[in-house]
Design an enzyme around this catalytic site. Sequence first.
Site, PDB file in Angstrom:
ATOM      1  N   CYS A   1      29.832  44.429  47.552  1.00 54.44           N
ATOM      2  CA  CYS A   1      28.671  43.773  46.948  1.00 54.44           C
ATOM      3  C   CYS A   1      29.012  42.434  46.287  1.00 54.44           C
ATOM      4  O   CYS A   1      28.274  41.455  46.426  1.00 54.44           O
ATOM      5  CB  CYS A   1      27.975  44.702  45.959  1.00 54.44           C
TER       6      CYS A   1
ATOM      7  N   ASP B   1      19.648  41.845  45.618  1.00 55.27           N
ATOM      8  CA  ASP B   1      20.517  43.021  45.615  1.00 55.27           C
ATOM      9  C   ASP B   1      21.358  43.045  46.890  1.00 55.27           C
ATOM     10  O   ASP B   1      20.830  43.251  47.986  1.00 55.27           O
ATOM     11  CB  ASP B   1      19.666  44.288  45.521  1.00 55.27           C
TER      12      ASP B   1
ATOM     13  N   HIS C   1      23.258  45.268  47.933  1.00 60.58           N
ATOM     14  CA  HIS C   1      23.510  46.625  48.421  1.00 60.58           C
ATOM     15  C   HIS C   1      22.548  47.047  49.533  1.00 60.58           C
ATOM     16  O   HIS C   1      22.605  48.184  50.003  1.00 60.58           O
ATOM     17  CB  HIS C   1      23.409  47.622  47.257  1.00 60.58           C
TER      18      HIS C   1
END
Length: 276
Positions: free
Chosen positions: A98, A230, A232
Amino acid sequence: MYSLRLPRRIKESREGIWRKVIHEKLGFPLDTPLFRRGQALHPVPTIVNWLGPSSELLVCPHEVVKQPPNVGPTYIVTGRYTYKHYLQDGVDDRNWGCAYRSLQTLISWLMWQGEITPGPLPSLRDIQASIVRFGDKPKSFIGSCQWIGSLEVSYCLLELYNIQCRLLHIPQGHQMSQLAASALTKHFTSGGGPVMVGGGQLAHTIIGIQLCESTLNNTESSSYRYLILDPHYTGPLGNIKIITEKGWCGWKLQSFWKSNVHYNLCLLPPIRSNRV
């Protein structure tokens, strides 16, 4: 609207001289970039290949995110960036990549703004090799699945591009608004880029901050929302509908930050002034 044809192969130093001549001939200011490659209304194919937009690479997905209710003063990243996340580039980096992806987003912004020469984004392995060259990791780090944090992100930017970042430490997540909001507001107001934030072995990218309207009336202690990318995300590549509607790019309240986790923010320097 102006249409300019740029040489395909030219060093940035020479192109800067060429841009200055264009500014002078057209009477434009010499301290505001207007003709950098990443500023083109329709980027050239080579930049699209490196940075998008494409079926896999989204550029500025926040532009289609709905504004939350009780909107107050809002400060958002200036300029284009490319959204990087898990499983891109044919690499399965789930559970460890990440921060690498957030770093790639930061680098893309630097390229779009012309702060560094546009080109292919460094791969995860390239990033690891850079951190090894910097002296922070052993050679065995290259090719591993080890996660990195804000400090390593700053090392990589310095080693690869001579970009000196500022790190901001937040001892506990519940202090994010108290300790980071002012710095983020100033950062985005001055034209700053995406901000990588790491904490609890997770990384995210902050691209905006908003003062809640209810806070203006002194009715809420959790005063800020954060516009988050994000990294992820593992869904279909380039699916902006899922990414924006499911919150992979969206506004988050103060409660998004885990109260007992410490965070470190990595802030890019402002765009260099007096340059075209």
